[in-house]
Motif scaffolding. Structure first.
Motif, short mmCIF file in Angstrom:
data_model
loop_
_atom_site.label_atom_id
_atom_site.label_comp_id
_atom_site.label_asym_id
_atom_site.label_seq_id
_atom_site.Cartn_x
_atom_site.Cartn_y
_atom_site.Cartn_z
N ARG A 178 -0.37 5.02 -0.71
CA ARG A 178 -1.16 5.78 0.28
C ARG A 178 -0.29 6.41 1.37
O ARG A 178 -0.81 7.12 2.24
N ARG A 179 1.00 6.15 1.33
CA ARG A 179 1.87 6.65 2.40
C ARG A 179 2.29 8.10 2.13
O ARG A 179 2.84 8.42 1.07
N THR A 180 2.05 8.95 3.12
CA THR A 180 2.37 10.37 2.94
C THR A 180 3.87 10.64 2.89
O THR A 180 4.29 11.69 2.40
N ASP A 181 4.67 9.69 3.35
CA ASP A 181 6.13 9.88 3.27
C ASP A 181 6.67 9.43 1.92
O ASP A 181 7.89 9.47 1.69
N ASP A 224 0.83 -1.21 0.00
CA ASP A 224 0.00 0.00 0.00
C ASP A 224 0.86 1.26 0.00
O ASP A 224 0.56 2.25 0.67
N LEU A 225 1.93 1.24 -0.79
CA LEU A 225 2.87 2.35 -0.79
C LEU A 225 2.27 3.63 -1.37
O LEU A 225 2.70 4.73 -1.02
#
Length: 270
Positions: free
Chosen positions: A169-172, A166-167
């Motif tokens: 969706r990651r804010t970083d 789920d990369l």
């Protein structure tokens, strides 16, 4: 245009040769070579766009697609105006106007370190970016095409990792915007990122991404991935402003332009 030499483009979307000048005899030979290669490239690219199921055709088409960054004019990859029929919230139409094109180059410094690390396994042959605004100049969106060095297996592996972990969706792991001086996007920096999308293609060595924000330079404390911001009933500020639709809608249409090897200003909705 210089025959037989790969071309890039500068910040004014003007073609520029990436090699040195050749002697007349070499140029003449290059013309013949390019004409021959053009027929082959056109055939395999057409096979890719048509969805040829043959293994050899797919491999050849994959390779040909990786060279589109220097064989297709920038105005076809990033049209000056893009019509997004049904691309807005509730199926509203959108119009995007290109305000800046970044000079093409490698990926050095183009991504935050963590995202650069995630993308590193597929390498970077060339990075193309452009920034658009909407018809009201309320929003700005940077869209990018990372042409990778990887083969189909590596692209499939990266796409699988994005999905499994789920990369997207990651804010970083948000892409960086491209802010150009003296444009409505001049204040579009990392703190202004509001919504984004990243798509790893498996039938071409390309990563397509887009990141959106407000044109007034406001910072965003809680950015939201486009997939979530586009959900019915989403109540975040980026969702309410339609910034998820801005990022996803523009990324989809630039991807279509890449696949068609043309960049019409009007696209059909997804």
């Amino acid at each position: 245009m210089s025959f037989g030499e790969p071309e890039g483009y500068d910040g004014y979307a003007r073609p520029r040769a990436l090699g040195g000048r050749r002697r007349p005899q070499a140029v003449a030979a290059g013309v013949c070579l390019v004409l021959g290669l053009g027929l082959v490239t056109g055939a395999v690219t057409g096979s890719w766009l048509a969805g040829d199921s043959g293994d050899d055709g797919a491999r050849s088409a994959f390779t040909a697609a990786g060279g589109l960054w220097h064989s297709v004019p920038v105005d076809q990859l990033f049209p000056p105006t893009v019509q997004g029929r049904g691309a807005g919230p509730g199926g509203a139409d959108r119009t995007w106007i290109r305000v800046a094109v970044a000079p093409d180059g490698d990926c050095a410094g183009a991504f935050d370190p963590l995202l650069a690390k995630v993308l590193d396994p597929v390498g970077c042959t060339r990075l193309l970016r452009a920034t658009y605004t909407d018809a009201t100049q309320s929003h700005v969106t940077t869209v990018g095409l990372l042409f990778a060095k990887a083969d189909a297996a590596a692209m499939t592996a990266l796409a699988g990792r994005f999905e499994k972990e789920d990369l997207g969706r990651r804010t970083d792991l948000m892409p960086l915007p491209y802010a150009a001086k003296d444009t409505v996007a001049a204040g579009f920096g990392a703190p202004q990122r509001a919504s984004w999308t990243v798509s790893v293609l498996t039938d071409a060595p390309v990563v397509v991404y887009a990141v959106s924000g407000w044109a007034d330079g406001r910072t965003v404390d809680e950015p939201e991935p486009a997939e979530e911001a586009m959900e019915t009933g989403a109540g975040s500020a980026p969702a309410q402003a339609g910034l998820g639709h801005e990022a996803q809608g523009l990324a989809d249409r630039v991807e279509r332009a890449l696949r068609k090897n043309v960049g019409p200003a009007t696209e059909h909705p997804s």
